[in-house]
Design a protein around this motif. Structure first.
Motif, PDB file in Angstrom:
ATOM      1  N   LYS A   1       0.812  -1.226   0.000  1.00 27.29           N
ATOM      2  CA  LYS A   1       0.000   0.000   0.000  1.00 27.29           C
ATOM      3  C   LYS A   1       0.841   1.271   0.000  1.00 27.29           C
ATOM      4  N   ILE A   2       1.926   1.277   0.762  1.00 22.51           N
ATOM      5  CA  ILE A   2       2.658   2.544   0.940  1.00 22.51           C
ATOM      6  C   ILE A   2       4.133   2.438   0.543  1.00 22.51           C
ATOM      7  N   GLY A   3       4.519   1.358  -0.126  1.00 27.48           N
ATOM      8  CA  GLY A   3       5.939   1.177  -0.466  1.00 27.48           C
ATOM      9  C   GLY A   3       6.701   0.715   0.760  1.00 27.48           C
ATOM     10  N   ASP A   4       8.025   0.556   0.622  1.00 22.41           N
ATOM     11  CA  ASP A   4       8.760   0.007   1.763  1.00 22.41           C
ATOM     12  C   ASP A   4       9.663   1.023   2.469  1.00 22.41           C
ATOM     13  N   GLY A   5       9.438   2.305   2.174  1.00 26.16           N
ATOM     14  CA  GLY A   5      10.235   3.346   2.845  1.00 26.16           C
ATOM     15  C   GLY A   5      10.070   3.346   4.362  1.00 26.16           C
ATOM     16  N   TRP A   6       8.925   2.863   4.835  1.00 26.96           N
ATOM     17  CA  TRP A   6       8.632   2.863   6.286  1.00 26.96           C
ATOM     18  C   TRP A   6       9.632   2.045   7.093  1.00 26.96           C
ATOM     19  N   ILE A   7      10.295   1.094   6.427  1.00 28.76           N
ATOM     20  CA  ILE A   7      11.197   0.210   7.174  1.00 28.76           C
ATOM     21  C   ILE A   7      12.366   1.010   7.743  1.00 28.76           C
ATOM     22  N   LYS A   8      12.726   2.070   7.031  1.00 25.53           N
ATOM     23  CA  LYS A   8      13.778   2.963   7.538  1.00 25.53           C
ATOM     24  C   LYS A   8      13.231   4.268   8.091  1.00 25.53           C
ATOM     25  N   HIS A   9      12.013   4.591   7.709  1.00 30.10           N
ATOM     26  CA  HIS A   9      11.416   5.863   8.154  1.00 30.10           C
ATOM     27  C   HIS A   9      10.033   5.517   8.680  1.00 30.10           C
ATOM     28  N   LEU A  10      10.006   5.080   9.911  1.00 30.08           N
ATOM     29  CA  LEU A  10       8.775   4.465  10.408  1.00 30.08           C
ATOM     30  C   LEU A  10       7.579   5.434  10.418  1.00 30.08           C
ATOM     31  N   GLU A  11       7.860   6.743  10.463  1.00 31.91           N
ATOM     32  CA  GLU A  11       6.738   7.720  10.425  1.00 31.91           C
ATOM     33  C   GLU A  11       5.867   7.489   9.191  1.00 31.91           C
ATOM     34  N   GLU A  12       6.488   6.945   8.124  1.00 32.60           N
ATOM     35  CA  GLU A  12       5.725   6.740   6.888  1.00 32.60           C
ATOM     36  C   GLU A  12       4.558   5.760   7.047  1.00 32.60           C
TER      37      GLU A  12
ATOM     38  N   ARG B   1       0.150   4.596  13.531  1.00 38.32           N
ATOM     39  CA  ARG B   1       0.566   5.739  14.367  1.00 38.32           C
ATOM     40  C   ARG B   1       1.743   5.430  15.297  1.00 38.32           C
ATOM     41  N   MET B   2       2.459   4.363  14.997  1.00 35.40           N
ATOM     42  CA  MET B   2       3.586   3.984  15.865  1.00 35.40           C
ATOM     43  C   MET B   2       4.933   4.498  15.371  1.00 35.40           C
ATOM     44  N   GLY B   3       4.914   5.356  14.371  1.00 32.78           N
ATOM     45  CA  GLY B   3       6.162   5.834  13.776  1.00 32.78           C
ATOM     46  C   GLY B   3       7.183   6.337  14.769  1.00 32.78           C
ATOM     47  N   LYS B   4       6.705   7.005  15.799  1.00 32.89           N
ATOM     48  CA  LYS B   4       7.631   7.580  16.790  1.00 32.89           C
ATOM     49  C   LYS B   4       8.479   6.518  17.489  1.00 32.89           C
ATOM     50  N   PHE B   5       7.978   5.280  17.546  1.00 33.58           N
ATOM     51  CA  PHE B   5       8.623   4.312  18.439  1.00 33.58           C
ATOM     52  C   PHE B   5       9.685   3.440  17.764  1.00 33.58           C
ATOM     53  N   SER B   6      10.186   3.917  16.636  1.00 34.84           N
ATOM     54  CA  SER B   6      11.343   3.269  16.031  1.00 34.84           C
ATOM     55  C   SER B   6      12.590   3.661  16.818  1.00 34.84           C
ATOM     56  N   SER B   7      13.486   2.685  17.022  1.00 39.99           N
ATOM     57  CA  SER B   7      14.751   3.012  17.686  1.00 39.99           C
ATOM     58  C   SER B   7      15.585   3.955  16.808  1.00 39.99           C
ATOM     59  N   ASP B   8      15.269   4.051  15.514  1.00 43.92           N
ATOM     60  CA  ASP B   8      15.971   5.032  14.666  1.00 43.92           C
ATOM     61  C   ASP B   8      15.708   6.447  15.182  1.00 43.92           C
ATOM     62  N   ARG B   9      14.464   6.705  15.568  1.00 45.87           N
ATOM     63  CA  ARG B   9      14.137   8.030  16.106  1.00 45.87           C
ATOM     64  C   ARG B   9      14.871   8.260  17.423  1.00 45.87           C
ATOM     65  N   SER B  10      14.865   7.256  18.309  1.00 45.16           N
ATOM     66  CA  SER B  10      15.569   7.423  19.590  1.00 45.16           C
ATOM     67  C   SER B  10      17.043   7.720  19.335  1.00 45.16           C
TER      68      SER B  10
END
Ligand code: GL2
Length: 834
Positions: free
Chosen positions: A503-514, A804-813
Motif C-alpha cells: 500500500k505505501i511502499g517500503d520506505g517505512w522500514i527505515k522511516h517508520l513515520e511513513e 501511528r507507531m512511527g515515533k517508536f522506532s529506535s531510529d528516532r531514539s
C-alpha cells in the motif's frame, strides 16, 4: 536524507565474485564451498547444523566485506565514535536478521531451495545469544541495529558470557531453570581477536609514596590479574554498508600467571587461578531490576569496563591524538549504572597510567560519559557495600572519595550547607555499613543524564535524582525508547510487512513515520479484511506452536490476550490472572453467559531467587489447569503459559496478539518496549498511564487505547495516606471470590498452602496496588469485549495502532541521542576501492 543504497545499487557497487556476490548462483556456490571447506562434509552426510554453518559463513563473508570497509573508513578519516557500554545485549538470532539487512532474504531462500533444503528449517536451528535479562538488554541490541542503519560509527562493549540467561522449563506448573549453553555448537557470527587483549587488576592493596617530582602517588598492588580477550560480532545496518562492531570480552588467565606458578612448582594453585579468572565472564546474573550486591558481579562490571576503556584509549592514541582530547574521539554511553565504575576507571587510567593531573583528568572524564537511567525501583538502584568495593577495587575507592570530596566542597556552597541535601548528593551512603551509590557517581561524572520515557524522566527529576536535577538541570533530557522495525516487523511479521508495503511502499522500514500512510486505508473494507486475514494466519501459527510446546488446544478465532515480559510483582501478571478467574467465575455462575472467547498467553522468566515471581508462574499454570479443563467453560477461555520466553519466541508471539497487556502500577515501569512491539504489530493496548504507554496512547489516540487504573500521582498519594488492600477485598464480591478461591486451594487440588505467601502479600500489603486497580481493570476489560465484538471497528483500531507507531522506532531514539547527547553525524561507508 536517506543515503542508503537500494538493493540494485548495492549489487552494482559490489565486487561480484564467488565469495561475496549476492545472486542466487553465488550464494549457492558459497554454501556448497563452505559445506566442503569449513564443515568438511558432502551433502549426503551433512547434518542440519552443517548446513546452518555453511550458510552462516556465506552470510558472514558478505558482512565481513562491509565490516572491513567500515573500519577502514572510520580509521582513515577522523570521526567521533559512539561507544555504548552495556552489561547486557539481548541480540536474538542473527541469521535471518542479517539476511534482511543485507537484502538477500529472497535470494537465499531460492539458493537453499535449489540445494534441496529449506531456509526456515535452518533459521529455526539457530540458538540465540541470550546475553541479557529483558528490556534493558534488548534495547541495547535495538540501538546497535539503529546506529548501523543510520550509518553512525559505533562500538558496543560488553561481556561474552559463556552462559546467558537460563532456559526456562515448566514442570508441574513451576519454573525450572537450566543452563544456557549457547556456544556448544560454535558461534559463526563472532571473530575471536586472540591477539587483542588487556590486563585487568583486581583486589590487593595500595602503596603510597612520593615520586621524584614530589607528587603523592598510589600504587595498586593487585591480588589477581585477569586477561580480557576481544570477541567481535559485526552489526550490519539495514541496506547500508555500515557494519559496526559489538566487542564482547571473555576473561582468561594471563599466560604469565600459570607460568610463574608452574616454575614455583605450585601447579594446583595455577590451575585454580585459571578457574577464578575464567569465572568472571562465565555467567549472566539472571536478576532483572534487582541488585544483589555480589562480589563477582562487581568484578564482572569492572572487568568489561576496564578492557573497554583501555581499548578506546588505544584506538584514540593510535590515531595520533593526545590523551587529553579523548572526548573528541569517543562519546561513551552508560547503559544504566552497571558500567558506571567506568568513571572511576577512566580517572585511574588518566592519573596513574597516563600521568595527567587531577583537573585535566576530570575535565576529560566529565566530558566523555553520558548516563541513561532505566528504573525508579529502589531495589534496582545499585549500591555497593564499601568494604566489598574496597576489597575488589581499592584504588577506585580512593578515587571515588576524592571525586566526592571535591564535589561536596563545590555543592555545599550551592545548597547553603543543607545537611539533608548533602547527604542525598554524596556518593557515599552512611548507615550501619557504608556504601557507594552508583547512580550518584554516574550523575556527577556525566555530562548528560536521561530517562527512557517522558513520564519516567519527569519522575526522575522529581524523585530519585531531584537533588541532581536542582544542581544540573541542563544535563537532563528525555529519550523515549524505541525498537527496531527490522527485527520486530519485517523479520517477525513478513506477511504484514508485505501487506503494508503493497500500500505505501517500503520506505517505512527505515522511516517508520511513513506508516501514517496507512491511515487512509483504515476504513477500507478490503484492506481491513487483508489486515485481519494476516492476523488470523499469525494466530494459527502461534496456536500450532502452543500445541507443540504445551499440548494445549487454542482457538485461533478467539481473542489473543497477551502478556509477555519478565515476571515481576510490579508488572502485575497476577492482576491479569485475577481477571481470568473473574471471567471463569462469571461462566460458572451463568454457564450460558455470552462472553468473548479469549486465549490468555503469558510468557516470561522469573529471577531464580525471586520467590513471589515464581509463585505467580505457578498460579498462572494452576488457574490454567482448572479453566482449560472445566467442561462448563466450553473452550471459551484458555490460559497458556508459553515456556522460555526469549527473542526467538517473542518473534512468534507479537504478530499473533490482539490485545497487549501493559498493566504495571503507574510510576513503576520506566518505559517498556514490548508495548511498542505489540502495538506495531496491530495489537490494541490495555494499559495504565505508565512508562511509554502514556506516549503510545497520545500517538494512537485515546479512542484506540484501553486505559484504566490510578495515575502515578494517585498511587503516590494513596500510599502516603495509608493504603488498605483488605478493605478493597472485603468490598468487592468478584475480587473476594477470586482471592478466596486462590487461598482455599480451588486451583491447587485443595492444597491451601501453595499460594499462601502470595495471598498474604496481596491482602495485607499489596505494594503494587492490584486491589485498588482491580475494578477499573475489570470494567476496562469489559469494554475490550464490546470493542472486539465489532469486527469492523476492531480492524480499524488495529490498523490505526500500527499506522501511528512511527515515533517508536529506535531510529528516532538514536537520532535524538546523536543530535542532543553524542553530537555525532552519519558517515556513509562505500565499498568502492575496498
Ligand atoms: C528496564 C525498564 O524496566 C523498562 O521499563 C525499560 O523499557 C528498559 C529499557 O529502558 O529498562 N530497566 C531495567 O533494569 N530493565 C528494564 O527492562 N531490566
Amino acid at each position: 536524507e536517506d543515503r542508503g543504497l537500494d538493493q540494485n545499487e548495492v549489487q552494482n557497487v559490489l565486487v561480484e565474485d564467488a565469495r561475496t556476490g549476492l545472486t542466487v548462483e553465488t550464494l549457492k556456490k558459497a554454501i556448497q564451498n563452505n559445506l566442503f571447506y569449513v564443515q568438511g562434509k558432502y551433502p549426503e552426510i551433512a547434518t542440519r547444523n552443517d548446513y546452518y554453518m555453511a550458510l552462516a559463513y556465506a552470510v558472514r563473508d558478505r558482512i565481513l566485506q562491509r565490516w572491513v570497509a567500515s573500519v577502514k573508513q572510520y580509521l582513515q578519516e577522523k570521526h567521533r565514535i559512539v561507544s555504548y557500554l552495556s552489561a547486557e545485549y539481548l541480540l536474538g538470532p542473527h541469521l535471518a536478521n542479517n539476511l534482511i539487512n543485507l537484502g538477500i532474504y529472497k535470494e537465499t531462500e531460492q539458493a537453499t531451495k535449489e540445494l534441496g533444503i529449506s531456509l526456515d528449517w535452518l533459521i529455526e536451528k539457530e540458538v540465540e545469544p541470550g546475553l541479557g535479562n529483558g528490556g534493558l538488554g534488548r534495547l541495547a541490541a535495538c540501538y546497535m541495529d539503529s546506529l548501523a542503519t543510520l550509518e553512525v560509527p559505533a562500538i558496543g562493549y560488553g561481556i561474552r558470557y559463556q552462559f546467558g540467561i537460563f532456559e526456562q522449563d515448566i514442570r508441574d506448573g513451576w519454573q525450572v531453570e537450566d543452563t544456557d549453553n549457547w556456544l556448544r555448537r560454535g558461534n559463526p557470527w563472532e571473530i575471536a581477536r586472540r591477539e587483542l587483549s588487556y590486563d585487568v587488576k583486581l583486589g590487593g592493596y595500595l602503596q603510597h609514596y612520593t615520586d621524584r617530582d614530589g607528587k603523592f602517588r598510589s600504587k595498586w598492588i593487585p591480588e589477581l590479574t585477569v586477561k580480557g580477550v576481544a570477541y567481535d560480532t559485526p552489526i550490519l545496518g539495514y541496506k547500508v554498508n555500515t557494519t559496526n562492531t559489538l566487542r564482547l570480552w571473555k576473561s582468561e588467565a594471563p599466560r604469565s600467571f600459570d607460568f610463574q606458578s608452574f616454575n614455583a612448582g605450585d601447579y594446583n594453585f595455577a590451575v585454580n587461578q585459571k578457574i577464578v579468572c575464567e569465572n568472571l565472564s562465565k555467567v549472566l546474573y539472571p536478576n532483572d531490576e534487582t541488585l544483589n550486591g555480589k562480589k563477582l558481579r562487581l568484578q564482572q562490571q569492572y572487568f568489561f569496563v576496564s578492557c573497554s576503556l583501555q581499548d578506546m584509549i588505544g584506538i584514540h592514541l593510535r590515531q595520533g591524538e593526545k590523551i587529553e582530547d579523548f572526548q573528541s574521539t569517543f562519546s561513551v554511553q552508560l547503559n544504566d549504572t552497571h558500567p558506571a565504575v567506568a568513571i572511576a576507571e577512566m580517572m585511574r587510567l588518566l592519573l596513574d597510567e597516563h600521568d595527567l593531573d587531577w583537573s585535566t583528568a576530570w575535565r576529560v572524564t566529565s566530558r566523555t560519559f553520558a548516563y541513561t537511567n532505566h528504573t525508579l525501583l529502589p531495589e534496582a538502584l545499585e549500591k555497593w557495600d564499601l568494604e566489598l568495593f574496597q576489597s575488589v577495587l581499592p584504588r577506585h575507592l580512593e578515587i571515588i572519595y576524592e571525586i566526592n570530596r571535591r564535589f561536596l566542597d563545590e555543592v555545599t556552597v550551592r545548597v547553603y550547607g543543607d545537611p539533608e541535601k548533602i547527604r542525598s548528593l554524596s556518593l557515599i551512603g552512611e548507615g550501619p555499613r557504608k556504601y557507594i551509590k552508583m547512580a550518584n557517581l554516574a550523575c556527577v561524572g556525566s555530562y548528560a543524564i536521561n530517562g527512557v520515557a517522558a513520564l519516567h524522566t519527569e519522575l526522575l527529576k522529581k524523585t530519585v535524582l531531584k537533588d541532581f536535577y536542582a544542581l544540573y538541570p541542563e544535563k537532563f533530557s528525555n529519550k523515549t525508547n524505541g525498537v527496531t522495525p527490522r527485527r520486530w516487523m519485517v523479520l517477525s511479521n513478513p506477511k504484514l510487512t508485505e501487506l503494508i508495503s503493497s500500500k505505501i511502499g517500503d520506505g517505512w522500514i527505515k522511516h517508520l513515520e511513513e506508516l501514517s500512510g496507512l491511515e487512509k486505508f483504515a476504513d477500507d473494507p478490503d484492506f481491513q479484511k487483508q489486515w485481519m486475514d494476516v492476523k488470523l494466519e499469525m494466530k494459527k501459527n502461534l496456536a500450532r506452536k502452543i500445541k507443540n510446546r504445551t499440548g494445549i488446544d487454542v482457538n485461533p478465532e478467539s481473542m489473543f490476550d497477551i502478556q509477555v515480559k519478565r515476571i515481576h510483582e510490579y508488572k502485575r501478571q497476577h492482576l491479569n490472572i485475577l481477571h481470568v478467574i473473574t471471567l471463569y467465575n462469571r461462566i460458572k455462575q451463568n454457564p450460558e453467559i455470552d462472553i468473548v472467547p479469549r486465549t490468555f498467553v503469558f510468557a516470561g522468566k522469573a529471577a531464580p531467587g525471586y520467590k513471589l515471581a515464581k509463585l505467580m508462574i505457578k498460579l498462572i499454570n494452576s488457574v490454567g489447569d482448572i479453566v482449560n479443563n472445566d467442561p462448563d467453560v466450553k473452550d471459551r477461555l484458555k490460559v497458556v503459559f508459553y515456556p522460555n520466553y526469549n527473542v526467538t519466541n517473542a518473534q512468534k508471539i507479537y504478530p499473533a496478539a490482539d490485545l497487549s497487556e501493559q498493566i504495571s502500577t503507574a510510576g513503576k515501569e520506566a518505559s517498556g518496549t514490548g508495548n511498542m512491539k505489540l502495538s506495531m504489530n496491530g495489537a490494541l493496548t490495555i494499559g495504565t498511564l505508565d512508562g511509554a504507554n502514556v506516549e503510545i496512547r497520545e500517538c494512537v489516540g485515546e479512542e484506540n487505547f484501553f486505559l484504566f487504573g490510578l495515575t502515578a500521582e494517585e498511587v503516590a498519594r494513596i500510599k502516603s495516606e495509608g493504603y488498605n488492600p483488605y478493605g478493597y477485598y472485603q468490598n468487592n464480591a468478584e475480587l473476594k471470590l477470586a482471592m478466596d478461591q486462590i487461598s482455599s486451594g480451588y486451583f491447587s487440588h485443595l492444597d491451601d498452602t501453595v499460594f499462601k505467601d502470595l495471598v498474604k502479600s496481596l491482602l495485607y500489603d499489596d505494594q503494587f496496588l492490584l486491589f485498588a486497580d482491580y475494578q477499573s481493570y475489570i470494567e476496562c476489560q469489559d469494554k475490550v469485549d464490546v470493542a472486539y465484538r465489532d469486527k469492523v471497528k476492531w480492524a480499524k483500531m488495529s490498523i490505526l495502532n500500527t499506522a501511528r507507531m512511527g515515533k517508536f522506532s529506535s531510529d528516532r531514539s538514536i537520532q535524538e541521542y546523536c543530535e542532543d547527547i553524542w553530537k555525532v553525524k552519519s558517515v556513509p561507508v562505500s565499498l568502492n576501492g575496498n
